[in-house]
Scaffold this motif. Structure first.
Motif, PDB file in Angstrom:
ATOM      1  N   ASN A 242      36.011  26.766  34.203  1.00  0.00           N
ATOM      2  CA  ASN A 242      37.238  27.202  34.878  1.00  0.00           C
ATOM      3  C   ASN A 242      37.856  28.416  34.189  1.00  0.00           C
ATOM      4  O   ASN A 242      38.362  29.337  34.848  1.00  0.00           O
ATOM      5  CB  ASN A 242      38.251  26.060  34.917  1.00  0.00           C
ATOM      6  N   ILE A 243      37.833  28.432  32.856  1.00  0.00           N
ATOM      7  CA  ILE A 243      38.366  29.582  32.122  1.00  0.00           C
ATOM      8  C   ILE A 243      37.542  30.835  32.422  1.00  0.00           C
ATOM      9  O   ILE A 243      38.084  31.892  32.760  1.00  0.00           O
ATOM     10  CB  ILE A 243      38.387  29.297  30.613  1.00  0.00           C
TER      11      ILE A 243
ATOM     12  N   THR B  33      48.107  43.938  32.649  1.00  0.00           N
ATOM     13  CA  THR B  33      48.456  44.706  31.452  1.00  0.00           C
ATOM     14  C   THR B  33      47.235  45.392  30.852  1.00  0.00           C
ATOM     15  O   THR B  33      47.324  46.530  30.382  1.00  0.00           O
ATOM     16  CB  THR B  33      49.092  43.781  30.399  1.00  0.00           C
ATOM     17  N   PHE B  34      46.091  44.697  30.890  1.00  0.00           N
ATOM     18  CA  PHE B  34      44.861  45.225  30.293  1.00  0.00           C
ATOM     19  C   PHE B  34      43.704  45.102  31.286  1.00  0.00           C
ATOM     20  O   PHE B  34      42.856  44.217  31.148  1.00  0.00           O
ATOM     21  CB  PHE B  34      44.527  44.468  29.009  1.00  0.00           C
ATOM     22  N   PRO B  35      43.667  45.945  32.311  1.00  0.00           N
ATOM     23  CA  PRO B  35      42.578  45.850  33.292  1.00  0.00           C
ATOM     24  C   PRO B  35      41.224  46.122  32.645  1.00  0.00           C
ATOM     25  O   PRO B  35      41.111  46.903  31.693  1.00  0.00           O
ATOM     26  CB  PRO B  35      42.944  46.920  34.319  1.00  0.00           C
ATOM     27  N   ASN B  36      40.215  45.434  33.157  1.00  0.00           N
ATOM     28  CA  ASN B  36      38.819  45.608  32.730  1.00  0.00           C
ATOM     29  C   ASN B  36      38.569  45.220  31.278  1.00  0.00           C
ATOM     30  O   ASN B  36      37.560  45.619  30.696  1.00  0.00           O
ATOM     31  CB  ASN B  36      38.360  47.063  32.938  1.00  0.00           C
TER      32      ASN B  36
ATOM     33  N   GLN C 190      46.771  26.654  34.731  1.00  0.00           N
ATOM     34  CA  GLN C 190      46.678  27.591  35.853  1.00  0.00           C
ATOM     35  C   GLN C 190      46.060  28.891  35.343  1.00  0.00           C
ATOM     36  O   GLN C 190      46.727  29.903  35.153  1.00  0.00           O
ATOM     37  CB  GLN C 190      48.067  27.828  36.455  1.00  0.00           C
ATOM     38  N   TRP C 191      44.749  28.856  35.146  1.00  0.00           N
ATOM     39  CA  TRP C 191      44.056  29.971  34.509  1.00  0.00           C
ATOM     40  C   TRP C 191      44.129  31.249  35.319  1.00  0.00           C
ATOM     41  O   TRP C 191      44.263  32.345  34.754  1.00  0.00           O
ATOM     42  CB  TRP C 191      42.586  29.592  34.266  1.00  0.00           C
ATOM     43  N   GLN C 192      44.011  31.136  36.632  1.00  0.00           N
ATOM     44  CA  GLN C 192      44.054  32.338  37.474  1.00  0.00           C
ATOM     45  C   GLN C 192      45.354  33.099  37.280  1.00  0.00           C
ATOM     46  O   GLN C 192      45.366  34.323  37.142  1.00  0.00           O
ATOM     47  CB  GLN C 192      43.879  31.943  38.956  1.00  0.00           C
ATOM     48  N   THR C 193      46.461  32.380  37.257  1.00  0.00           N
ATOM     49  CA  THR C 193      47.772  33.019  37.105  1.00  0.00           C
ATOM     50  C   THR C 193      47.900  33.696  35.742  1.00  0.00           C
ATOM     51  O   THR C 193      48.356  34.841  35.634  1.00  0.00           O
ATOM     52  CB  THR C 193      48.893  31.983  37.279  1.00  0.00           C
ATOM     53  N   ALA C 194      47.492  33.000  34.702  1.00  0.00           N
ATOM     54  CA  ALA C 194      47.628  33.542  33.345  1.00  0.00           C
ATOM     55  C   ALA C 194      46.747  34.766  33.141  1.00  0.00           C
ATOM     56  O   ALA C 194      47.199  35.792  32.607  1.00  0.00           O
ATOM     57  CB  ALA C 194      47.286  32.458  32.328  1.00  0.00           C
ATOM     58  N   PHE C 195      45.496  34.688  33.567  1.00  0.00           N
ATOM     59  CA  PHE C 195      44.596  35.826  33.339  1.00  0.00           C
ATOM     60  C   PHE C 195      44.871  36.976  34.314  1.00  0.00           C
ATOM     61  O   PHE C 195      44.541  38.128  34.011  1.00  0.00           O
ATOM     62  CB  PHE C 195      43.142  35.375  33.409  1.00  0.00           C
ATOM     63  N   ALA C 196      45.480  36.677  35.457  1.00  0.00           N
ATOM     64  CA  ALA C 196      45.907  37.757  36.346  1.00  0.00           C
ATOM     65  C   ALA C 196      47.002  38.584  35.677  1.00  0.00           C
ATOM     66  O   ALA C 196      47.011  39.819  35.750  1.00  0.00           O
ATOM     67  CB  ALA C 196      46.405  37.187  37.672  1.00  0.00           C
TER      68      ALA C 196
ATOM     69  N   SER D 253      37.040  36.582  37.677  1.00  0.00           N
ATOM     70  CA  SER D 253      37.635  36.884  38.981  1.00  0.00           C
ATOM     71  C   SER D 253      38.704  37.965  38.884  1.00  0.00           C
ATOM     72  O   SER D 253      39.062  38.582  39.903  1.00  0.00           O
ATOM     73  CB  SER D 253      38.239  35.617  39.595  1.00  0.00           C
ATOM     74  N   GLN D 254      39.217  38.204  37.672  1.00  0.00           N
ATOM     75  CA  GLN D 254      40.241  39.225  37.478  1.00  0.00           C
ATOM     76  C   GLN D 254      39.648  40.546  36.977  1.00  0.00           C
ATOM     77  O   GLN D 254      40.393  41.448  36.557  1.00  0.00           O
ATOM     78  CB  GLN D 254      41.292  38.730  36.474  1.00  0.00           C
ATOM     79  N   GLY D 255      38.341  40.669  37.031  1.00  0.00           N
ATOM     80  CA  GLY D 255      37.706  41.907  36.576  1.00  0.00           C
ATOM     81  C   GLY D 255      37.619  42.012  35.065  1.00  0.00           C
ATOM     82  O   GLY D 255      37.318  43.075  34.529  1.00  0.00           O
ATOM     83  N   LEU D 256      37.851  40.892  34.371  1.00  0.00           N
ATOM     84  CA  LEU D 256      37.732  40.838  32.921  1.00  0.00           C
ATOM     85  C   LEU D 256      36.372  40.240  32.572  1.00  0.00           C
ATOM     86  O   LEU D 256      35.658  39.749  33.434  1.00  0.00           O
ATOM     87  CB  LEU D 256      38.854  39.980  32.337  1.00  0.00           C
ATOM     88  N   SER D 257      36.011  40.284  31.294  1.00  0.00           N
ATOM     89  CA  SER D 257      34.742  39.688  30.876  1.00  0.00           C
ATOM     90  C   SER D 257      34.918  38.967  29.544  1.00  0.00           C
ATOM     91  O   SER D 257      35.848  39.249  28.785  1.00  0.00           O
ATOM     92  CB  SER D 257      33.651  40.756  30.760  1.00  0.00           C
TER      93      SER D 257
END
Length: 292
Positions: free
Chosen positions: A139-140, A64-67, A53-59, A146-150
């Protein structure tokens, strides 16, 4: 004044700050290393991962660490590392040639194969090929974006081991193990990977107590270490390794003492709070290597 113009001129607005993180992707969690900042000491965290459940984990990570910008290392069960003959083609044709060289070695359908490769620092007609399912990687990355990470990069366990002794002129043999995974033996020197080998039969190493270590397991491990050292010296024609380094959880201090009785080289325990945490830190080290 137009409110939209005001918003564009609002120089007092705080810009979103980002941070570089090392992330070790395991079947049940994301191990994360965050370097020290002006406000925080360096830290190691983990975020639960269930059933990919990648969305949940990376959300959770993004809260904790936006952007954040992520340097990722995949756990060994997520990929296959193969050794193939190096095709005699131009560099731009190499990926396609390798695809047809290794397609019968994997169970992934050809359209789903995503591969990359690396070569030994020693002269060789062989090439190491990393294979992963394309959907798995997509998917990863999609969940991260989608969470604003890169994503800064994606690597594997074998290659990030080179970050342990990046400036060392002497070869080191590293024995590493993460819970539920096969044992990994690597030889590194001057930040390069000279040899890698997976060994079965040690998946429960981190759960093995001292009595079990005395009852043959340490000797079995010593035998596998000796085999790797023999190959490095005789087949690759290299000088003996300077030391044996253990990166494992569990009774690793006792293991080091038992293994050291079988070798002239020093047997050291690599400092860590947990293997997953140290792997995340090694992932973070890729940022500085990318700047070289």
């Amino acid at each position: 004044m137009d409110k939209r113009l005001i918003s564009r001129l609002a120089f007092w607005q705080k810009k979103a700050t980002s941070i570089d993180l090392g992330v070790y992707v395991c079947p049940d969690k994301l191990w994360v290393y965050a370097p020290a900042t002006d406000n925080l000491a360096q830290q190691w965290l983990s975020f639960e991962l269930q059933n990919e459940q990648w969305q949940t984990a990376f959300a959770a990570l993004a809260r904790t660490f936006p952007n954040a910008r992520l340097q990722i290392v995949l756990v060994s069960s997520c990929y296959q590392l193969l050794v193939a003959d190096k095709p005699n083609v131009n560099a731009e044709e190499l990926p396609q040639a390798l695809l047809w060289s290794i397609k019968d070695m994997v169970t992934i359908p050809v359209p789903q194969i995503h591969l990359d490769y690396f070569e030994s620092p020693l002269p060789s007609n062989k090439i190491s090929v990393v294979v992963v399912a394309k959907d798995y990687v997509v998917n990863i990355v999609q969940a991260i974006n989608s969470q604003g990470l890169s994503v800064a990069g994606i690597s594997i366990e074998e290659l990030v081991m080179t970050n342990l002794f990046i400036d060392d002129n002497q070869a080191r043999l590293i024995v590493s193990h993460h819970t539920g995974q096969e044992l990994l033996l690597t030889v590194v020197k001057q930040g390069q990977l000279y040899m890698q080998r997976r060994v079965r039969g040690f998946m429960q190493l981190d759960k093995t107590d001292v009595d079990q270590l005395h009852y043959g397991l340490a000797d079995n491990l010593s035998l596998e270490i000796q085999r790797s050292m023999d190959y490095f010296e005789s087949q690759l024609r290299q000088a003996p390794v300077a030391s044996i380094e253990l990166l494992a959880d569990g009774a690793v201090d006792a293991l080091a003492k038992l293994v050291s009785a079988n070798f002239n080289q020093a047997v050291n325990v690599i400092d860590k709070s947990a293997v997953g945490a140290r792997m995340a830190e090694l992932a973070f080290s890729e940022f500085s290597r990318g700047a070289e």
